[in-house]
Design an enzyme around this catalytic site. Structure first.
Site, PDB file in Angstrom:
ATOM      1  N   SER A  50       0.849  -1.198   0.000  1.00 27.11           N
ATOM      2  CA  SER A  50       0.000   0.000   0.000  1.00 27.11           C
ATOM      3  C   SER A  50       0.885   1.249   0.000  1.00 27.11           C
ATOM      4  O   SER A  50       2.113   1.149   0.164  1.00 27.11           O
ATOM      5  CB  SER A  50      -0.880   0.000   1.251  1.00 27.11           C
ATOM      6  OG  SER A  50      -0.042   0.173   2.396  1.00 27.11           O
ATOM      7  N   ASP A  83      -1.162  -1.599  -3.960  1.00 26.06           N
ATOM      8  CA  ASP A  83      -2.515  -1.721  -3.413  1.00 26.06           C
ATOM      9  C   ASP A  83      -3.085  -0.320  -3.168  1.00 26.06           C
ATOM     10  O   ASP A  83      -2.426   0.528  -2.550  1.00 26.06           O
ATOM     11  CB  ASP A  83      -2.407  -2.504  -2.088  1.00 26.06           C
ATOM     12  CG  ASP A  83      -3.750  -2.946  -1.550  1.00 26.06           C
ATOM     13  OD1 ASP A  83      -4.693  -3.092  -2.348  1.00 26.06           O
ATOM     14  OD2 ASP A  83      -3.853  -3.171  -0.318  1.00 26.06           O
ATOM     15  N   HIS A  84      -4.297  -0.085  -3.623  1.00 25.03           N
ATOM     16  CA  HIS A  84      -5.005   1.189  -3.394  1.00 25.03           C
ATOM     17  C   HIS A  84      -4.202   2.434  -3.744  1.00 25.03           C
ATOM     18  O   HIS A  84      -4.067   3.355  -2.930  1.00 25.03           O
ATOM     19  CB  HIS A  84      -5.489   1.287  -1.937  1.00 25.03           C
ATOM     20  CG  HIS A  84      -6.568   0.317  -1.621  1.00 25.03           C
ATOM     21  ND1 HIS A  84      -7.868   0.470  -2.018  1.00 25.03           N
ATOM     22  CD2 HIS A  84      -6.519  -0.867  -0.955  1.00 25.03           C
ATOM     23  CE1 HIS A  84      -8.588  -0.569  -1.619  1.00 25.03           C
ATOM     24  NE2 HIS A  84      -7.790  -1.404  -0.982  1.00 25.03           N
ATOM     25  N   ASP A 105      -7.229   3.220  -7.390  1.00 23.75           N
ATOM     26  CA  ASP A 105      -8.510   3.211  -6.679  1.00 23.75           C
ATOM     27  C   ASP A 105      -9.178   4.565  -6.834  1.00 23.75           C
ATOM     28  O   ASP A 105      -9.107   5.428  -5.954  1.00 23.75           O
ATOM     29  CB  ASP A 105      -8.305   2.854  -5.198  1.00 23.75           C
ATOM     30  CG  ASP A 105      -9.644   2.739  -4.474  1.00 23.75           C
ATOM     31  OD1 ASP A 105     -10.691   3.015  -5.111  1.00 23.75           O
ATOM     32  OD2 ASP A 105      -9.660   2.388  -3.279  1.00 23.75           O
ATOM     33  N   HIS A 223     -11.712  -7.316  -2.150  1.00 24.25           N
ATOM     34  CA  HIS A 223     -10.926  -6.668  -1.083  1.00 24.25           C
ATOM     35  C   HIS A 223     -11.560  -7.027   0.257  1.00 24.25           C
ATOM     36  O   HIS A 223     -12.684  -7.521   0.325  1.00 24.25           O
ATOM     37  CB  HIS A 223     -10.943  -5.148  -1.263  1.00 24.25           C
ATOM     38  CG  HIS A 223      -9.981  -4.687  -2.317  1.00 24.25           C
ATOM     39  ND1 HIS A 223      -8.861  -3.965  -2.023  1.00 24.25           N
ATOM     40  CD2 HIS A 223      -9.977  -4.882  -3.658  1.00 24.25           C
ATOM     41  CE1 HIS A 223      -8.195  -3.722  -3.141  1.00 24.25           C
ATOM     42  NE2 HIS A 223      -8.860  -4.261  -4.150  1.00 24.25           N
ATOM     43  N   SER A 225     -10.827  -9.342   2.387  1.00 29.15           N
ATOM     44  CA  SER A 225     -11.163 -10.771   2.385  1.00 29.15           C
ATOM     45  C   SER A 225     -10.537 -11.569   3.522  1.00 29.15           C
ATOM     46  O   SER A 225     -10.475 -12.799   3.435  1.00 29.15           O
ATOM     47  CB  SER A 225     -10.767 -11.398   1.048  1.00 29.15           C
ATOM     48  OG  SER A 225     -11.583 -10.878   0.033  1.00 29.15           O
ATOM     49  N   THR A 269      -5.246  -8.423   6.998  1.00 26.75           N
ATOM     50  CA  THR A 269      -5.548  -8.482   8.431  1.00 26.75           C
ATOM     51  C   THR A 269      -5.237  -9.845   9.065  1.00 26.75           C
ATOM     52  O   THR A 269      -4.687  -9.902  10.173  1.00 26.75           O
ATOM     53  CB  THR A 269      -7.034  -8.110   8.650  1.00 26.75           C
ATOM     54  OG1 THR A 269      -7.208  -6.756   8.214  1.00 26.75           O
ATOM     55  CG2 THR A 269      -7.437  -8.238  10.101  1.00 26.75           C
TER      56      THR A 269
HETATM   57  P1  13P Z   1      -8.285  -7.293   4.942  1.00 26.13           P
HETATM   58  O1  13P Z   1      -8.211  -6.131   5.879  1.00 26.13           O
HETATM   59  O2  13P Z   1      -9.602  -8.000   5.057  1.00 26.13           O
HETATM   60  O3  13P Z   1      -7.146  -8.232   5.087  1.00 26.13           O
HETATM   61  O4  13P Z   1      -8.259  -6.715   3.448  1.00 26.13           O
HETATM   62  C1  13P Z   1      -7.042  -6.361   2.850  1.00 26.13           C
HETATM   63  C2  13P Z   1      -7.247  -5.618   1.576  1.00 26.13           C
HETATM   64  O5  13P Z   1      -8.311  -5.559   0.992  1.00 26.13           O
HETATM   65  C3  13P Z   1      -6.055  -4.935   1.022  1.00 26.13           C
HETATM   66  O6  13P Z   1      -6.347  -4.167  -0.103  1.00 26.13           O
HETATM   67  O1  G3H Z   2      -5.913  -1.836   1.972  1.00 24.73           O
HETATM   68  C1  G3H Z   2      -5.607  -2.105   3.080  1.00 24.73           C
HETATM   69  C2  G3H Z   2      -4.435  -2.907   3.440  1.00 24.73           C
HETATM   70  O2  G3H Z   2      -4.749  -3.664   4.563  1.00 24.73           O
HETATM   71  C3  G3H Z   2      -3.207  -2.055   3.630  1.00 24.73           C
HETATM   72  O3  G3H Z   2      -3.338  -1.290   4.759  1.00 24.73           O
HETATM   73  O4  G3H Z   2      -2.735   1.090   4.244  1.00 24.73           O
HETATM   74  O5  G3H Z   2      -2.499   0.150   6.551  1.00 24.73           O
HETATM   75  O6  G3H Z   2      -0.928  -0.542   4.716  1.00 24.73           O
HETATM   76  P1  G3H Z   2      -2.329  -0.076   5.082  1.00 24.73           P
HETATM   77 ZN    ZN Z   3      -8.269  -3.279  -0.191  1.00 31.01          ZN
END
Ligand code: 13P
Ligand code: G3H
Ligand code: ZN
Length: 342
Positions: A50, A83-84, A105, A223, A225, A269
């Site tokens: 991320s 990610d995002h 995103d 996401h 998940s 998570t």
């Molecule tokens: P969780 O918080 O359910 O693990 O999701 C992670 C996620 O969607 C990261 O983009």
């Molecule tokens: O998208 C969420 C992921 O769990 C990443 O989280 O932004 O705290 O690194 P983060």
């Molecule tokens: Zn996500």
């Protein structure tokens, strides 16, 4: 083998009907845990970072750790995914660094919490697609917004306020030419997704199935998940943690998703829980320890166990050797031969 395109992994997964876990990383131990799990289960894998992870790790460190991963685990097709990504600029810097896949995103504004307009989302995603595909890099987009805001990505409220509209999803795919589509079906990031085991009222698998019926050839992404397993919660609380009762996404619902077009499954998570539980246990049982290896090793092992289990449950296990990597240059040529026509 070098880092590979996510599009190739998802195309292969689609041809054989399995899902691929996308696991978040911030440091060396998490990368090692994922790669060891991939070797043990012979799985292709998506490693994702991320914006927060890039800032925490100084992303060049993370990038070079991933290059080390490709040297040490040459038999594992490995994707490095953003990610995002919250803006075109963030995606651009990831592509320039060597990420082989990015998420734009655009469902949220660059602040990561304000739901955007459809037009904004199309424009930002389409811009990233053009930039990324020219270099053979994969693009994930999102339509609809996850709930919660625990970790800075989400529209707040419950997960049901901004579900993906199937008509919009069809239009969005057509207008952007993206490779993978993240949808909102009631999940949220973090540990507190549901206050009891989710039902069709709170986790909208029917909506996912409808989107798949309308877009049978599009790789869907789930996401939020994590399953937030009770045993991982219990270890944390047994050793002094303070997690409140909570439920995640049951693995059988994810498997139903995989039977209905889900190819990428985002999990962070569950690994955070595993790591924290293992560290708390050492701190509690061996308070005399002060060598970081005494707790980082069990933490890494606990995460590896979770990842290996998910790889088996998602069906990617056993598929690492199925295909030879397509280079990003070849991917760029493929994209050029099939430009977005809208
Ligand atoms: P969780 O918080 O359910 O693990 O999701 C992670 C996620 O969607 C990261 O983009
Ligand atoms: O998208 C969420 C992921 O769990 C990443 O989280 O932004 O705290 O690194 P983060
Ligand atoms: Zn996500």
């Amino acid at each position: 083998m070098p880092l590979v395109s996510m599009r190739q992994l998802l195309d292969e997964a689609s041809a054989k009907g399995y899902g691929v876990g996308a696991f978040n990383v911030n440091n060396m131990e998490q990368i090692q845990a994922i790669m060891e799990a991939a070797r043990e289960t012979r799985s292709p894998v998506i490693v994702q970072a991320s914006r927060g992870a890039r800032a925490y790790s100084q992303d060049r460190f993370l990038y070079h750790l991933m290059l080390a991963a490709t040297e040490i685990y040459p038999e594992i097709p490995t994707v490095l995914h953003l990610d995002h990504g919250n803006s075109v600029e963030t995606c651009k810097s990831a592509i320039e660094m060597g990420f082989t896949s990015v998420m734009m995103d655009g469902s949220l504004m660059p602040d990561g919490k304000t739901p955007s307009s459809f037009e904004y989302n199309v424009e930002a995603t389409r811009t990233v697609v053009e930039m990324a595909h020219a270099k053979g890099v994969t693009v994930e987009g999102e339509i609809g917004c996850l709930g919660g805001i625990e970790d800075g990505h989400g529209a707040g409220l419950d997960g049901l306020s901004h579900l993906t509209d199937p008509d919009q999803a069809v239009e969005f795919v057509k207008l952007t030419g993206l490779d993978a589509l993240a949808i909102a079906i009631g999940t949220s990031h973090g540990a507190y997704k549901f206050t009891k085991k989710p039902t069709g009222e709170t986790l909208k698998m029917e909506r996912l199935m409808e989107i798949h019926r309308r877009l049978p050839n599009v790789h869907l992404v789930m996401h939020g998940s994590s399953s937030v397993p009770q045993d991982l919660q219990d270890i944390i609380n047994q050793y002094g943690g303070k997690l409140k009762p909570t439920w995640g996404v049951p693995v059988e619902e994810i498997q139903l998703g995989i039977r209905n077009g889900v190819r990428k499954v985002n999990v962070d998570t569950d690994n955070r829980l595993a790591i924290t539980g293992a560290i708390r246990k050492v701190f509690s049982e061996k308070p005399e320890e002060f060598d970081p290896r005494s707790y980082l090793k069990p933490a890494r092992e606990a995460m590896k166990k979770v990842v290996a289990l998910r790889m088996t449950q998602f069906g990617q296990a056993g598929h690492a050797g199925d295909y030879a990597p397509i280079s990003l240059t070849q991917m760029a040529e493929r994209y050029a031969a099939e430009p977005v026509t809208v």
